[in-house]
Each structure stands twice: as structure tokens, then as C-alpha cells.
Write a protein that holds these residues in place. Structure first.
Motif, PDB file in Angstrom:
ATOM      1  N   GLY A 138      -7.098 -13.968  10.729  1.00  0.00           N
ATOM      2  CA  GLY A 138      -7.242 -13.599   9.327  1.00  0.00           C
ATOM      3  C   GLY A 138      -6.841 -14.667   8.343  1.00  0.00           C
ATOM      4  N   THR A 139      -6.610 -15.895   8.800  1.00  0.00           N
ATOM      5  CA  THR A 139      -6.283 -16.981   7.878  1.00  0.00           C
ATOM      6  C   THR A 139      -7.464 -17.229   6.940  1.00  0.00           C
ATOM      7  OG1 THR A 139      -4.912 -18.062   9.552  1.00  0.00           O
ATOM      8  CG2 THR A 139      -5.640 -19.414   7.694  1.00  0.00           C
ATOM      9  N   PRO A 140      -7.260 -17.172   5.620  1.00  0.00           N
ATOM     10  CA  PRO A 140      -8.366 -17.508   4.717  1.00  0.00           C
ATOM     11  C   PRO A 140      -8.820 -18.944   4.976  1.00  0.00           C
ATOM     12  CG  PRO A 140      -6.597 -16.403   3.517  1.00  0.00           C
ATOM     13  CD  PRO A 140      -6.057 -16.731   4.882  1.00  0.00           C
ATOM     14  N   MET A 141     -10.085 -19.118   5.274  1.00  0.00           N
ATOM     15  CA  MET A 141     -10.589 -20.430   5.679  1.00  0.00           C
ATOM     16  C   MET A 141     -12.020 -20.599   5.207  1.00  0.00           C
ATOM     17  SD  MET A 141     -10.909 -22.005   9.567  1.00  0.00           S
ATOM     18  CE  MET A 141      -9.297 -21.364   9.984  1.00  0.00           C
ATOM     19  N   VAL A 142     -12.371 -21.833   4.864  1.00  0.00           N
ATOM     20  CA  VAL A 142     -13.740 -22.188   4.490  1.00  0.00           C
ATOM     21  C   VAL A 142     -14.061 -23.534   5.125  1.00  0.00           C
ATOM     22  CG1 VAL A 142     -15.269 -22.863   2.591  1.00  0.00           C
ATOM     23  CG2 VAL A 142     -13.766 -20.883   2.322  1.00  0.00           C
ATOM     24  N   PHE A 143     -15.244 -23.649   5.726  1.00  0.00           N
ATOM     25  CA  PHE A 143     -15.728 -24.933   6.211  1.00  0.00           C
ATOM     26  C   PHE A 143     -16.522 -25.606   5.098  1.00  0.00           C
ATOM     27  CE2 PHE A 143     -15.786 -23.014  10.691  1.00  0.00           C
ATOM     28  CZ  PHE A 143     -14.526 -23.520  10.968  1.00  0.00           C
ATOM     29  N   VAL A 144     -16.337 -26.911   4.953  1.00  0.00           N
ATOM     30  CA  VAL A 144     -17.060 -27.651   3.920  1.00  0.00           C
ATOM     31  C   VAL A 144     -17.731 -28.865   4.549  1.00  0.00           C
ATOM     32  CG1 VAL A 144     -14.936 -28.868   3.255  1.00  0.00           C
ATOM     33  CG2 VAL A 144     -16.859 -28.786   1.663  1.00  0.00           C
ATOM     34  N   ASP A 145     -18.989 -29.060   4.237  1.00  0.00           N
ATOM     35  CA  ASP A 145     -19.849 -30.131   4.750  1.00  0.00           C
ATOM     36  C   ASP A 145     -20.269 -29.867   6.190  1.00  0.00           C
ATOM     37  OD1 ASP A 145     -21.124 -32.833   4.385  1.00  0.00           O
ATOM     38  OD2 ASP A 145     -19.811 -33.295   6.062  1.00  0.00           O
ATOM     39  N   ARG A 146     -19.302 -29.740   7.091  1.00  0.00           N
ATOM     40  CA  ARG A 146     -19.585 -29.430   8.493  1.00  0.00           C
ATOM     41  C   ARG A 146     -19.043 -28.045   8.817  1.00  0.00           C
ATOM     42  NH1 ARG A 146     -17.036 -34.994  11.090  1.00  0.00           N
ATOM     43  NH2 ARG A 146     -18.025 -36.485   9.658  1.00  0.00           N
ATOM     44  N   TRP A 147     -19.429 -27.522   9.956  1.00  0.00           N
ATOM     45  CA  TRP A 147     -18.949 -26.207  10.337  1.00  0.00           C
ATOM     46  C   TRP A 147     -18.893 -26.086  11.850  1.00  0.00           C
ATOM     47  CZ3 TRP A 147     -23.676 -27.498   8.636  1.00  0.00           C
ATOM     48  CH2 TRP A 147     -24.784 -27.103   9.391  1.00  0.00           C
ATOM     49  N   ILE A 148     -18.271 -25.020  12.323  1.00  0.00           N
ATOM     50  CA  ILE A 148     -18.202 -24.740  13.757  1.00  0.00           C
ATOM     51  C   ILE A 148     -19.008 -23.480  14.034  1.00  0.00           C
ATOM     52  CG2 ILE A 148     -16.703 -24.179  15.699  1.00  0.00           C
ATOM     53  CD1 ILE A 148     -14.477 -25.717  14.381  1.00  0.00           C
TER      54      ILE A 148
END
Length: 345
Positions: A138-148
Motif C-alpha cells: 500500500g505504499t503510495p507510488m508512481v512510476f515516471v518515464d519507465r515502469w515495471i
């Protein structure tokens, strides 16, 4: 520097009472509250941000892990992230992964230990169990440019496929037929995506991409130099080298010059990830520009939305082709050169 105990002694109350006043607890009498606030003002006391975060479970701090701080694209991205975060009342702690998955996870682990409110990451590869676990927790997280792929968090990125098609159309219009690419790491989404987009665009214009014209780089200048040297040694070298990021393009330019050759007279050069330096090279480099500042700001807004319990949506923006003079463009057909505009908050 005054401590909470100093405030308590000055006000003639317990440290617990001072804590309750600072946290606006209703159980404190008006008289005690007034004495505490007077003592705070007299002593110039400032609550410790870390200690306060233990009480409120919020630090107003974001973590940003970027792939390479020496890459001008990521430097500009970090700048826009910091500006937008500051405007929304957050500070940013930055970790540089240096394109190393182990260093990336080191920074992620340390940032989580520091009780950041949310995490922005441009992943160096697609196989980090740590980030998968953090997302599931539940950690607030955002991927930017690349992603998994497979990690269910918002992704803020630029779609370069249309711009790559525009580049290939531009090169074909200039008469080029043998086009090669210096690819980024296959472990990254951007590394794979840019090669796929280039191959698809070539196919749409009836051009092939032989295996010999695909060189494996790592988004670092040295790999651009090494791959270009190999391309120049082929029995039939390409007419154009398209580097999948700016640092590899600069490495390619070094390799061409080291052979005593000239761009674009002997070989043309184009790049993904425009940077303001490209207008100062000789010749200025034709490149695909990403809306870097907008990406950084959108990523922060998406992350803050998730921190505040609102849906943080994925955002896809468009890259664009910037035509200059490194591919044999006739000078008379080009607009006046201008630097890459600096992103603004």
C-alpha cells in the motif's frame, strides 16, 4: 536550540502537555495552552519534523529514485518534480540509481525507512521484488518515464511512437535507406519500446532493420561510442545512426569524429531525448523531445493524490520530433535554431 523540555519548564507544565498543545489536543485548558504558546514564542522553539511525523504518521516528504542523475533528461525531470512538490507543500529526497538495479533498491529501501509519504521511481529494470512488495503493502507510488509491468501503480510517461514514425518519415524523405539504432537496455520498458517503435516505423515505410543495425547500449555515452564504432566497421555501414537516448548520441558523435568523419556528410545522427546542449553541437542534432517538465509535474500530482486517498491516474503525454541539421537537412528549409525551452512550474 530549545527542546520540548525547555518549553515545558518555561511554561510550568509537563512535556506531555506541551506535546498536546502542539498537536492541538482539546484536553488542554485555555490557561495552559496560552502559557505553552507564549513559551514557544519566547524560546523560538521549532518542533522537530521527524518527531512530528511519528505523531502524525506523515512527513510531507517524497522520495524520488532516478535512473541516472548525470543524464540531462533525468536532471530536468528531478528539477520539475522538486518544483511541483514544493508548490504542494512537500520536500523531495533524491536517490541516483546510476542505471544499477541493486543501487536502485538500496535507495528505495532507505527512503521507505525514512518514512516518506510516497515514492516516485524511474525503474532501472523490470524485476525488483522490493517495489512489488512495497506496492502490495500500500505504499503510495508512481512510476515516471519507465515502469515495471505487473506492478499496479500509476505510470506517467511519454509515448514516442508517433514521433519515431515522424523521424523515420523525415529520414526517408531526405533519401536515407540504411538506418541503424543504438538501443537502450532490454530490461527497461523504454529500451524495448523505442526499438519496437523504430522497427515498426521502418516497416511502415518499406525499410528493414537488419540485426547488424541494432546495437545494444546501456543509456551511457561509452556504449554509444562502442556501438557506433562497430556500425562504422560493417562492410556496408548505415547511413543514419539513431541513438535511443541523448548520452548514447553524444558517444556516437565522439566515435564518428574519432574516425575523422563528419556528421551528416559521412553519416547522419538522430537521438531520442532532446536536451538543450544539442543546439550547440556541430551540427545541431535532430532529436525527439519529451515533455520532461510536464512529466515531472504530472507524476507529483498523481502521487500526492494517492497519498491523500484520491485516485492517482496514469498519464501519457506525446513526444515530438525536433528537426535540426544532423541528418542532412537543407539549411534553407529549417526554422531558426532555438534552445530547448526550460520547463516551468
Amino acid at each position: 536550540m530549545a527542546s520540548i523540555k525547555d518549553v515545558a519548564a518555561e511554561a510550568g507544565v509537563s512535556a506531555a502537555t506541551v506535546s498536546r498543545v502542539l498537536n492541538d489536543h482539546p484536553s488542554v485548558s485555555a490557561d495552559a495552552r496560552a502559557r505553552v504558546l507564549t513559551a514557544v514564542e519566547t524560546l523560538g522553539y521549532r518542533p522537530n519534523a521527524v518527531a512530528r511525523s511519528l505523531r502524525t504518521d506523515q512527513t510531507h516528504t517524497l522520495g524520488l529514485v532516478i535512473s541516472d542523475v548525470l543524464n540531462p533528461y533525468f536532471t530536468e525531470l528531478a528539477r520539475s518534480v522538486e518544483e511541483e512538490a514544493r508548490a504542494l507543500g512537500y520536500s523531495v529526497i533524491i536517490g541516483n540509481a546510476d542505471e544499477r538495479p541493486d543501487l536502485q533498491d538500496h535507495h528505495v529501501r532507505n527512503l521507505l525507512d525514512r518514512r516518506i509519504d510516497g515514492l516516485l521511481v524511474s525503474p532501472t529494470d523490470g524485476g525488483s521484488p522490493l517495489m512489488l512488495d512495497a506496492a502490495r503493502a500500500g505504499t503510495p507510488m508512481v512510476f515516471v518515464d519507465r515502469w515495471i509491468p505487473g506492478v499496479d501503480v500509476p505510470v506517467v510517461r511519454a509515448d514516442g511512437r508517433a514521433a519515431v514514425r515522424d523521424l523515420v518519415a523525415h529520414l526517408r524523405g531526405l533519401g536515407h535507406r540504411r538506418l541503424a539504432i543504438i538501443a537502450g537496455p532490454a530490461a527497461t520498458t523504454t529500451g524495448r519500446e523505442r526499438v519496437d517503435a523504430f522497427r515498426e516505423a521502418l516497416g511502415a515505410y518499406g525499410l528493414e532493420l537488419p540485426d547488424a543495425y541494432v546495437g545494444q547500449g546501456d543509456f551511457q555515452a561509452e556504449s554509444g561510442r562502442r556501438v557506433t564504432e562497430g556500425l562504422l566497421d560493417l562492410p556496408e555501414p548505415p547511413e543514419v545512426v539513431f541513438a535511443a537516448d541523448n548520452l548514447m548520441a553524444l558517444g556516437a558523435l565522439d566515435a564518428v569524429r574519432a574516425r575523422g568523419l563528419r556528421v551528416p556528410d559521412d553519416i547522419a545522427l538522430a537521438a531520442f531525448d532532446d536536451i538543450r546542449w544539442f543546439v550547440h553541437t556541430d551540427p545541431p542534432i535532430t532529436a525527439i523531445a519529451q515533455p520532461t517538465g510536464e512529466l515531472g509535474r504530472a507524476a507529483v500530482r498523481a502521487l500526492v493524490a494517492r497519498i491523500e486517498g484520491r485516485p492517482g491516474e496514469s498519464v501519457t503525454l506525446s513526444a515530438r520530433l525536433v528537426v535540426r541539421r544532423s541528418c542532412g537537412e537543407p539549411p534553407s528549409t529549417l526554422p531558426p535554431l532555438s534552445p530547448v525551452p526550460r520547463s516551468k512550474p
